[in-house]
Design an enzyme around this catalytic site. Structure first.
Site, PDB file in Angstrom:
ATOM      1  N   GLY A   1      34.291  36.712  49.987  1.00  0.00           N
ATOM      2  CA  GLY A   1      33.854  37.088  48.629  1.00  0.00           C
ATOM      3  C   GLY A   1      32.586  36.391  48.165  1.00  0.00           C
TER       4      GLY A   1
ATOM      5  CG  HIS B   1      28.871  31.858  55.500  1.00  0.00           C
ATOM      6  ND1 HIS B   1      29.684  32.122  54.426  1.00  0.00           N
ATOM      7  CD2 HIS B   1      28.162  32.990  55.715  1.00  0.00           C
ATOM      8  CE1 HIS B   1      29.469  33.364  54.000  1.00  0.00           C
ATOM      9  NE2 HIS B   1      28.550  33.909  54.765  1.00  0.00           N
TER      10      HIS B   1
ATOM     11  N   GLY C   1      36.728  45.717  48.720  1.00  0.00           N
ATOM     12  CA  GLY C   1      36.918  44.723  47.658  1.00  0.00           C
ATOM     13  C   GLY C   1      38.337  44.700  47.108  1.00  0.00           C
TER      14      GLY C   1
HETATM   15  P1  PAP Z   1      29.569  37.672  53.634  1.00  0.00           P
HETATM   16  O1  PAP Z   1      30.351  36.629  54.338  1.00  0.00           O
HETATM   17  O2  PAP Z   1      28.870  38.596  54.577  1.00  0.00           O
HETATM   18  O3  PAP Z   1      28.696  37.113  52.582  1.00  0.00           O
HETATM   19  P2  PAP Z   1      31.448  38.250  51.591  1.00  0.00           P
HETATM   20  O4  PAP Z   1      30.715  38.707  50.393  1.00  0.00           O
HETATM   21  O5  PAP Z   1      31.898  36.835  51.595  1.00  0.00           O
HETATM   22  O6  PAP Z   1      30.649  38.610  52.894  1.00  0.00           O
HETATM   23  O7  PAP Z   1      32.760  39.125  51.755  1.00  0.00           O
HETATM   24  C1  PAP Z   1      32.724  40.505  51.754  1.00  0.00           C
HETATM   25  C2  PAP Z   1      33.989  40.992  51.093  1.00  0.00           C
HETATM   26  O8  PAP Z   1      33.871  40.876  49.668  1.00  0.00           O
HETATM   27  C3  PAP Z   1      34.219  42.462  51.373  1.00  0.00           C
HETATM   28  O9  PAP Z   1      35.638  42.621  51.395  1.00  0.00           O
HETATM   29  P3  PAP Z   1      36.369  43.851  52.122  1.00  0.00           P
HETATM   30  O10 PAP Z   1      35.763  43.996  53.465  1.00  0.00           O
HETATM   31  O11 PAP Z   1      37.809  43.457  52.180  1.00  0.00           O
HETATM   32  O12 PAP Z   1      36.151  45.009  51.250  1.00  0.00           O
HETATM   33  C4  PAP Z   1      33.571  43.102  50.181  1.00  0.00           C
HETATM   34  O13 PAP Z   1      33.979  44.424  49.941  1.00  0.00           O
HETATM   35  C5  PAP Z   1      34.025  42.162  49.073  1.00  0.00           C
HETATM   36  N1  PAP Z   1      33.177  42.239  47.885  1.00  0.00           N
HETATM   37  C6  PAP Z   1      31.838  42.423  47.811  1.00  0.00           C
HETATM   38  N2  PAP Z   1      31.433  42.449  46.538  1.00  0.00           N
HETATM   39  C7  PAP Z   1      32.543  42.290  45.781  1.00  0.00           C
HETATM   40  C8  PAP Z   1      32.762  42.261  44.365  1.00  0.00           C
HETATM   41  N3  PAP Z   1      31.770  42.391  43.506  1.00  0.00           N
HETATM   42  N4  PAP Z   1      34.022  42.073  43.933  1.00  0.00           N
HETATM   43  C9  PAP Z   1      35.054  41.930  44.804  1.00  0.00           C
HETATM   44  N5  PAP Z   1      34.907  41.965  46.146  1.00  0.00           N
HETATM   45  C10 PAP Z   1      33.670  42.147  46.627  1.00  0.00           C
END
Ligand code: PAP
Length: 339
Positions: free
Chosen positions: A84, A141, A305
């Site tokens: 997230g 990270h 998400g």
């Molecule tokens: P990263 O490690 O590449 O930065 P990161 O943002 O930590 O990724 O995690 C992505 C997850 O956060 C995705 O989850 P999912 O695969 O289970 O769907 C993504 O959809 C979710 N995500 C991104 N933006 C939001 C948001 N605004 N609110 C809630 N969840 C979100």
């Protein structure tokens, strides 16, 4: 909430000073590390300080280890991948920049993927200088024990975000598979199956894994220094977003005033950063980022998400197995991911 000029200069240092000479030094160091399966024939993982990394994370991490000079006011948003951080960055960026008018502070997030609004400590080679309002925020990270020493020595504040490992794994598997499809079309067919990748994850062989060690490092540090390390879970942020946003603002040293609360600023920030809102912005829907010489779609950061999506991909037995592993690894720590 102002950035110290020195913090922005240290971040510039990372982006511009990895000379080919020091890069070669780090490449040599990486080539001496133990290798593990990187979930696809075209990538290996490398064991650095007890954690597995894809090699593109490492030169920046090593450069930061050797050169990054944190300033006491710097704040680090740390997380394992896919827990997230895109959401946390957006919320934190708006919380920290809200002294400019709300519409102005959302500006950068309307035109840049959230990752580009806050510098990434270990992505020196990809880091582009944010063009929006300056903040003391950095992202990483890196596991706690891999952070540059000056971050700990300077007493910087750290926000740590983690997530139920089952949803984290499912998100991670989709992300790397889709990233491969986006950057090297066709190669995704060679990516591990979701069952095979699960085996690796359960054995600790995943990007910045073992996952439990990443979480435990920050958990223990947060118990030792609760005033400096705020430990958050994605599921709690989903369930109690308002409380978490207020907690973040207090932790950053810029709590919401009664007037701001009355004017609905907290709710505006939450609404703007919601999955639905962010994922539908043009920059996140159709924009691309350069990763080295390859381009990657920003939409890869937004999948569903949701909490509990693992049930659509893993069997109940697989879920139970990972829960049991986590329970054993976290036993005695006081931390649990049980609902
Ligand atoms: P990263 O490690 O590449 O930065 P990161 O943002 O930590 O990724 O995690 C992505 C997850 O956060 C995705 O989850 P999912 O695969 O289970 O769907 C993504 O959809 C979710 N995500 C991104 N933006 C939001 C948001 N605004 N609110 C809630 N969840 C979100």
């Amino acid at each position: 909430m102002e950035s110290s000029s020195s913090s922005s200069s240290s971040s510039t240092l990372i982006s511009s000073k990895i000379t080919s000479e020091s890069l070669q030094k780090y490449i040599d160091e990486i080539s001496g590390l133990p290798k593990g399966n990187g979930w696809s024939p075209s990538s290996d993982l490398y064991l650095y300080k007890g954690f597995w990394f894809y090699p593109h994370f490492l030169p920046g991490a090593m450069y930061a280890r050797d050169h990054f000079q944190a300033q006491p006011n710097d704040i680090f948003l740390c997380s394992p991948m896919k827990t997230g951080s895109t959401w946390l960055k957006s919320l934190s960026f708006l919380i920290a920049t809200r002294s400019s008018k709300f519409d102005d502070s959302t500006g950068p997030l309307r035109t840049m993927v959230p990752h580009d609004c806050i510098p990434f400590l270990e992505f020196g080679e990809y880091y582009s200088t944010p063009t929006g309002p300056k903040t003391p925020l950095f992202a990483s990270h890196l596991p706690y024990t891999c952070l540059p020493k000056s971050i700990i020595d300077s007493g910087c504040k750290i926000v740590y975000l983690c997530r139920d490992p089952k949803d984290t794994y499912v998100s991670l598997w989709h992300y790397f598979r889709n990233a491969l499809a986006s950057m090297k079309p066709g190669q995704e067919d060679m990516f591990v199956s979701i069952e095979e990748g699960f085996e690796y994850f359960c054995n600790g062989v995943s990007s910045q894994g073992p996952y439990w060690d990443h979480v435990l490092g920050y958990w223990k540090a947060s118990l030792e220094r609760p005033q400096k390390i705020l430990f958050l879970k994605y599921e709690d942020m989903k369930m109690e977003t308002e409380a978490c946003v207020k907690k973040l603002a207090e932790f950053f040293g810029c709590p919401f005033s009664i007037e701001e609360e009355r004017d609905g600023i907290v709710q505006e920030i939450i609404k703007f950063c919601s999955f639905e809102s962010l994922s539908n912005l043009k920059v996140n829907k159709t924009g691309k980022q350069m990763r080295g010489d390859q381009s990657m779609e920003n939409s890869l950061y937004f999948r569903k998400g949701k909490v509990g999506d693992w049930r659509n991909y893993l069997s109940a037995e697989m879920g139970e197995r990972l829960d049991n592993i986590m329970e054993e690894k976290l036993s005695g720590s006081g931390l649990t991911f049980k609902n």
